[in-house]
Design an enzyme around this catalytic site. Structure first.
Site, mmCIF file in Angstrom:
data_model
loop_
_atom_site.group_PDB
_atom_site.id
_atom_site.type_symbol
_atom_site.label_atom_id
_atom_site.label_comp_id
_atom_site.label_asym_id
_atom_site.label_seq_id
_atom_site.Cartn_x
_atom_site.Cartn_y
_atom_site.Cartn_z
ATOM 1 N N ASP A 35 3.213 -30.729 16.787
ATOM 2 C CA ASP A 35 3.331 -30.360 18.208
ATOM 3 C C ASP A 35 4.187 -31.360 18.968
ATOM 4 O O ASP A 35 4.948 -30.997 19.859
ATOM 5 C CB ASP A 35 1.939 -30.279 18.855
ATOM 6 C CG ASP A 35 1.157 -29.094 18.303
ATOM 7 O OD1 ASP A 35 1.780 -28.204 17.682
ATOM 8 O OD2 ASP A 35 -0.082 -29.077 18.470
ATOM 9 N N SER A 80 9.868 4.622 -1.521
ATOM 10 C CA SER A 80 8.526 4.280 -1.966
ATOM 11 C C SER A 80 8.532 4.199 -3.488
ATOM 12 O O SER A 80 9.544 4.432 -4.135
ATOM 13 C CB SER A 80 7.529 5.303 -1.471
ATOM 14 O OG SER A 80 8.027 6.576 -1.700
ATOM 15 N N LYS A 114 1.303 -5.970 -5.651
ATOM 16 C CA LYS A 114 1.661 -4.958 -4.669
ATOM 17 C C LYS A 114 0.913 -5.300 -3.380
ATOM 18 O O LYS A 114 -0.295 -5.074 -3.271
ATOM 19 C CB LYS A 114 1.303 -3.562 -5.154
ATOM 20 C CG LYS A 114 1.767 -2.503 -4.175
ATOM 21 C CD LYS A 114 1.719 -1.114 -4.769
ATOM 22 C CE LYS A 114 2.459 -0.095 -3.926
ATOM 23 N NZ LYS A 114 1.963 0.020 -2.557
ATOM 24 N N LYS A 291 9.097 -3.982 -12.206
ATOM 25 C CA LYS A 291 10.493 -3.581 -11.983
ATOM 26 C C LYS A 291 11.315 -4.005 -13.187
ATOM 27 O O LYS A 291 11.193 -5.152 -13.636
ATOM 28 C CB LYS A 291 11.048 -4.282 -10.733
ATOM 29 C CG LYS A 291 10.324 -3.891 -9.471
ATOM 30 C CD LYS A 291 10.680 -4.777 -8.306
ATOM 31 C CE LYS A 291 9.742 -4.495 -7.149
ATOM 32 N NZ LYS A 291 9.834 -5.495 -6.084
ATOM 33 N N LYS A 315 -1.563 0.903 -9.881
ATOM 34 C CA LYS A 315 -2.613 0.699 -8.885
ATOM 35 C C LYS A 315 -3.921 0.272 -9.543
ATOM 36 O O LYS A 315 -4.179 0.606 -10.691
ATOM 37 C CB LYS A 315 -2.848 2.005 -8.105
ATOM 38 C CG LYS A 315 -1.621 2.552 -7.419
ATOM 39 C CD LYS A 315 -1.125 1.682 -6.296
ATOM 40 C CE LYS A 315 -1.799 1.989 -4.984
ATOM 41 N NZ LYS A 315 -1.405 3.193 -4.309
ATOM 42 N N CYS A 433 -8.644 29.498 19.161
ATOM 43 C CA CYS A 433 -9.642 28.506 18.747
ATOM 44 C C CYS A 433 -9.249 27.115 19.272
ATOM 45 O O CYS A 433 -8.174 26.610 18.956
ATOM 46 C CB CYS A 433 -9.724 28.485 17.227
ATOM 47 S SG CYS A 433 -10.790 27.183 16.593
HETATM 48 S S1 IVH Z 1 9.459 -2.645 -4.155
HETATM 49 C C1 IVH Z 1 12.258 1.017 -4.239
HETATM 50 N N1 IVH Z 1 7.637 -4.496 -4.412
HETATM 51 O O1 IVH Z 1 4.942 -0.539 -1.624
HETATM 52 C C2 IVH Z 1 10.903 0.586 -3.859
HETATM 53 N N2 IVH Z 1 7.224 -2.736 -2.881
HETATM 54 O O2 IVH Z 1 5.218 2.350 -2.441
HETATM 55 C C3 IVH Z 1 10.905 -0.698 -3.157
HETATM 56 N N3 IVH Z 1 5.115 -2.904 -1.684
HETATM 57 O O3 IVH Z 1 7.002 0.608 0.921
HETATM 58 C C4 IVH Z 1 9.597 -1.308 -3.021
HETATM 59 N N4 IVH Z 1 4.450 -4.784 -2.607
HETATM 60 O O4 IVH Z 1 5.910 -1.599 1.301
HETATM 61 C C5 IVH Z 1 7.981 -3.359 -3.801
HETATM 62 N N5 IVH Z 1 6.124 -6.225 -4.715
HETATM 63 C C6 IVH Z 1 6.471 -5.089 -4.102
HETATM 64 C C7 IVH Z 1 5.647 -4.474 -3.146
HETATM 65 C C8 IVH Z 1 6.066 -3.280 -2.561
HETATM 66 C C9 IVH Z 1 4.151 -3.842 -1.730
HETATM 67 C C10 IVH Z 1 5.065 -1.689 -0.844
HETATM 68 C C11 IVH Z 1 6.299 -1.483 -0.031
HETATM 69 C C12 IVH Z 1 6.758 -0.080 -0.265
HETATM 70 C C13 IVH Z 1 5.611 0.509 -0.993
HETATM 71 C C14 IVH Z 1 6.162 1.459 -2.025
#
Ligand code: IVH
Length: 688
Positions: A35, A80, A114, A291, A315, A433
């Site tokens: 600070d 996504s 994720k 990936k 998931k 309705c």
């Molecule tokens: S890669 C081409 N990496 O998951 C897709 N996404 O279902 C690019 N997310 O909208 C996403 N952790 O918000 C990627 N390590 C991660 C992630 C991640 C969370 C979310 C992201 C995206 C969604 C896709």
């Protein structure tokens, strides 16, 4: 040391401490000392306004609240991920990747958590943060730059050698709240007599979507980078894991748990390990992401629909909890569907307290043999609506009663009928309705339809119950008095709502068609209809055959449209909307949302960094452009990628404009003006 040197020194020191604390999670300074440095910098900067820079650590929090967030078109769509729930689905993913690449051996993957937060993109120009936006619908997001700047884990300028900074870089990642920060924030909320947040995800979302950045600044938000959307003027590493290391070197927080793994065994091992550690991680995750590591190979695989072929989210199983089913009631939806809903003794599952869970329909209740009074297992995964998974039959009490589906609508008393091949029972009352009317109004006002902010269920409920509003057109006749008299509606919110309603009068044909809520007509069909017919009148007049000329419109959709258009009260509602002052472009403008790109001729040459030829051609055609094989004087743009040859030369000789993929994507997203691509065109950059 002169003041100017001292200012530079303090900025570097404060940035370094922010990085130590928010990125490395290893603070090396006491709060009080931090600070002190901060205040000294503030004092020096106010003595030397000429030395102020917007990437100084004192400039994170702007003072002026916004009236609304501006829309931002993403340079490459934010996509996504497809989900895998079991090992076999992961095995199938790995097989597809190997087949696609024609590789027999083990594949190298980057594996990461994720994050359960919200996706954002941060744009850096020449190393400085210039914009930050939410994902929105993937094509267009909201400009939340002022709010994202307040996150001290987000660098305002890149770290490291400035000569190696990209001319333009979009870093993508997730905004979230650490669990410990969430607990503290909620304790503070209750101390101040304010409502606690349900879970860290909701708290993060609510905090980021504040019009006043000072509020966001007071919330403990974090950012984690997981990919790059755009990179110009830089050579990126060859692998995704290398890319994450580079992002870390530029000062971004990346998951400490990221790892390069090999083959299916490596993927499953990672999932098991992170699953075990899940409860000890500082943040909520709902799975892990795999990936393909090699970026060039990612490009070769490309995308299918809205998700990459080279990545998948694995998931964790949905969370389950046991509770008592107290009652079963009926909810009436927009299309009149009667959905049985289980009323439950409150139970905490999947990060929220659940009191209602869907039972889907009559057949499902029979199949699961659910009775009132049962002890049931409730399941909730991510954002999905909680459902009753099964009954614990051994705990069924005497007198547990079977549920009988009503034969009349519980809201309006009209007959409830079950169609011949349908599992759904529907109220036949239509817009008579009130339940259907409320849902229809909510749909009309929803973000992707007329986008009337502030018209939520509480307001609609009162407007309909008090007979103030019956049809969408009635919304445009509302006055301040009517609104301000509603419960929990302050004059300011009433004014904001009126302004939002007024603003929605300027709309587009696809939005309006979608807003009408015709059964089986979603956003994408609405867009196709607008493009094909060009005006509402022509759609109203179309017969089955004409309707079926529209892409993806078959007999069922055509029949829904005709049924809707045949109803005099629907025609009346449309006429009233026009009379209320709604305007939307028709004719050519509606038929070709591409506007500026309509009829423009493109030639593609060389290998583009993320798009295949087919995808790029499709995207160009989607906004009304033409793709030609050879360059001539009539060519408007040559899109050149790596190893472009004679066509590029010819373009130069003829003086035709040459653009790269990034420029193309920007042209396309401008042309789409947020309308064109959101659920149609093939996607662009990896974002992964
Ligand atoms: S890669 C081409 N990496 O998951 C897709 N996404 O279902 C690019 N997310 O909208 C996403 N952790 O918000 C990627 N390590 C991660 C992630 C991640 C969370 C979310 C992201 C995206 C969604 C896709």
């Amino acid at each position: 040391m002169g003041d100017s040197e001292r200012i530079a020194f303090l900025r570097t020191e404060i940035d370094r401490h922010n990085h130590q604390y928010y990125v490395l999670d290893a603070p090396t300074i006491a709060d009080a000392d931090y600070d002190r440095l901060f205040r000294e910098l503030q004092a020096l900067e106010s003595a030397h306004p000429e030395l102020l820079r917007d990437d100084s650590p004192t400039q994170r929090v702007g003072a002026t609240p916004l009236a609304e967030f501006a829309a931002v078109a993403h340079a490459t769509p934010m996509l996504s991920l497809n989900n895998a729930f079991g090992d076999d689905e992961v095995a199938a993913f790995d097989r597809r990747v190997r087949e696609g690449l024609e590789i027999d051996g083990d594949i190298g993957y980057s594996a990461e958590p994720k994050f359960d937060g919200l996706a954002v993109g941060l744009v850096y120009e020449n190393g400085r943060l210039v914009r930050g936006a939410t994902r929105g619908d993937g094509a267009t997001g909201e400009d939340v730059t002022g709010n994202l700047r307040t996150l001290r884990g987000i660098p305002l300028h890149l770290h490291g050698d400035a000569t190696a900074w990209p001319a333009r870089l979009e870093v993508r990642g997730e905004v979230l709240m650490l669990r410990r920060d969430f607990e503290r924030l909620n304790a503070r909320q209750s101390d101040n007599g304010e409502k606690p947040f349900v879970n860290p995800r909701n708290a993060a979302a609510g905090s980021l979507r504040q019009l006043d950045p000072r509020v966001t600044a007071s919330r403990p938000l974090r950012f984690f980078a997981y990919g790059v959307g755009v990179a110009e003027g830089v050579v990126l590493p060859a692998t995704h894991s290398g890319l994450l290391d580079r992002l870390a070197a530029w000062g971004f927080p990346v998951a400490a748990e990221r790892r390069r793994v090999s083959g299916l065994a490596g993927l499953l091992g990672y999932h098991a390990e992170i699953g075990q550690r899940r409860a000890d991680l500082p943040y909520d995750i709902d799975g892990v992401v795999y990936k393909l590591d090699e970026l060039a190979a990612q490009q070769r695989l490309g995308f299918v629909s809205r998700a990459p072929r080279f990545a998948i989210a694995h998931k964790f199983p949905a969370e389950e909890a046991i509770t008592a089913l107290l009652d079963i009631t009926i909810q009436v939806g927009r299309t009149g569907a009667l959905t049985p809903v289980a009323r439950l003794a409150p139970v905490f599952v999947g990060g929220v307290t659940v009191t209602n869970a869907t039972l889907h329909n009559e057949d499902e209740i029979r199949r699961k043999d659910v009775r009132i009074g049962d002890t049931v297992v409730v399941r909730r995964a991510g954002d999905v609506i909680p459902e009753v998974a099964r009954v614990q039959l051994d705990r069924r009490p005497e007198g547990a009663s079977e549920f009988v589906m009503p034969t009349v609508c519980p809201v309006c008393g009209s007959q409830a009928v079950r169609g011949a091949d349908e599992s759904v029972v529907r109220c036949s009352g239509g817009l008579y309705c009130p339940a259907q009317r409320k849902q229809a109004l909510l749909h009309f006002a929803s973000r992707r339809a007329m986008d009337i902010e502030g018209l939520g269920d509480k307001v609609v409920e009162q407007l309909v119950d008090n007979a103030i509003v019956r049809t969408p057109a009635d919304l445009y006749r509302l006055g301040l008095l009517a609104l301000a008299n509603l419960e929990r509606m302050a004059e300011k919110s009433a004014n904001n709502l009126l302004a939002a309603i007024e603003k929605s009068k300027q709309t587009t044909l696809p939005r309006l068609i979608f807003a009408l809520g015709i059964r089986n007509v979603g956003e994408s069909t609405a867009r196709d209809l607008a493009r094909h017919f060009g005006s509402l009148e022509r759609i109203l007049a179309a017969d089955d055959e004409q309707l079926m000329q529209v892409p993806d419109v078959g007999p069922i959709v055509a029949q829904s449209i005709r049924q809707f258009c045949g109803e005099p009260h629907n025609r009346e509602a449309i006429a009233q909307l026009r009379a209320a002052g709604l305007v939307w472009p028709e004719g050519e403008a509606a038929r070709s949302p591409g506007g500026a790109l309509t009829g423009k001729v493109f030639v593609l040459t060389g290998t583009l960094p993320t798009l295949s030829r087919d995808t790029a051609s499709q995207m160009i055609q989607d906004v009304g452009g033409k793709v030609s094989a050879s360059v001539s004087k009539k060519t408007d743009f040559v899109v050149a990628g790596a190893e472009a040859g004679s066509k590029l030369e010819k373009a130069r000789t003829l003086g035709v404009t040459v653009i790269d993929e990034a420029r193309l994507l920007r042209l396309l997203s401008d042309a789409g003006s947020g309308e064109a691509e959101s659920d149609k065109a093939a996607p662009g950059g990896t974002g992964a």
